[in-house]
Design a protein around this motif. Structure first.
Motif, PDB file in Angstrom:
ATOM      1  N   ALA A 101       0.820  -1.218   0.000  1.00  0.00           N
ATOM      2  CA  ALA A 101       0.000   0.000   0.000  1.00  0.00           C
ATOM      3  C   ALA A 101       0.848   1.258   0.000  1.00  0.00           C
ATOM      4  N   SER A 102       1.980   1.231   0.694  1.00  0.00           N
ATOM      5  CA  SER A 102       2.823   2.431   0.788  1.00  0.00           C
ATOM      6  C   SER A 102       3.742   2.603  -0.412  1.00  0.00           C
ATOM      7  N   GLN A 114      -4.175   0.058  12.097  1.00  0.00           N
ATOM      8  CA  GLN A 114      -2.854   0.513  11.662  1.00  0.00           C
ATOM      9  C   GLN A 114      -2.939   1.202  10.298  1.00  0.00           C
ATOM     10  N   ALA A 115      -3.681   0.603   9.373  1.00  0.00           N
ATOM     11  CA  ALA A 115      -3.833   1.207   8.045  1.00  0.00           C
ATOM     12  C   ALA A 115      -4.456   2.593   8.160  1.00  0.00           C
ATOM     13  N   ALA A 116      -5.443   2.737   9.047  1.00  0.00           N
ATOM     14  CA  ALA A 116      -6.077   4.040   9.258  1.00  0.00           C
ATOM     15  C   ALA A 116      -5.079   5.033   9.850  1.00  0.00           C
ATOM     16  N   LYS A 139      -5.745   4.664   2.474  1.00  0.00           N
ATOM     17  CA  LYS A 139      -7.109   4.496   1.975  1.00  0.00           C
ATOM     18  C   LYS A 139      -7.168   3.414   0.894  1.00  0.00           C
ATOM     19  N   ASN A 140      -6.014   2.930   0.470  1.00  0.00           N
ATOM     20  CA  ASN A 140      -5.935   1.912  -0.573  1.00  0.00           C
ATOM     21  C   ASN A 140      -5.771   0.499  -0.012  1.00  0.00           C
ATOM     22  N   LEU A 141      -5.996   0.315   1.287  1.00  0.00           N
ATOM     23  CA  LEU A 141      -5.884  -1.004   1.911  1.00  0.00           C
ATOM     24  C   LEU A 141      -7.234  -1.403   2.497  1.00  0.00           C
TER      25      LEU A 141
END
Length: 126
Positions: A12-13, A35-37, A42-44
């Motif tokens: 994602a990164s 963690q993604a938030a 926003k792409n995970l």
């Protein structure tokens, strides 16, 4: 096999337009989501599901599928066929399977390469 989400965060990164992370354990799935938030990713998307059941219902096509199952998983050797026969890869898509030295996929008809880093093996399929 989302685990902690580390591989998903990397994809994602590093420019993946969309990453689906499949994890069946609620605690792990919620951790990955939080963690993604916190990273602003926003792409995970976390899919809380059993991987094998998800493969049966998934209708997406993926450019890259990366699987890091537990090395002691009984049916680990079946995973390449489940992915490759499941019509989940886009044309020119790549499937990467992380596994231990116990498994060898060199004779698989769609095997293309293997990289070894210590005790970790990555088998590539097209």
């Amino acid at each position: 096999f989302g685990g902690t989400g580390a591989i998903s965060y990397e994809f994602a990164s590093r420019g993946a337009s969309m990453v689906y992370c499949v994890e069946m354990l609620p605690l792990h799935a919620n951790f990955i989501k939080s963690q993604a938030a916190s990273f602003g990713m926003k792409n995970l998307t976390v899919v809380r599901h059993n991987v094998f059941e998800f493969l049966d219902i998934c209708r997406e096509k993926f450019d890259i599928i990366f699987a890091d199952p537990p090395y002691q998983l009984e049916n680990l050797a079946e995973i390449p066929d489940l992915i490759l026969d499941g019509n989940l890869l886009a044309p020119d898509g790549i499937f990467v399977l992380e596994h231990g030295s116990k498994n060898d996929f060199k004779d698989h008809p769609r095997f293309t390469d293997m990289k070894v880093y210590g005790s970790v093996h990555f088998s590539f399929f097209k």
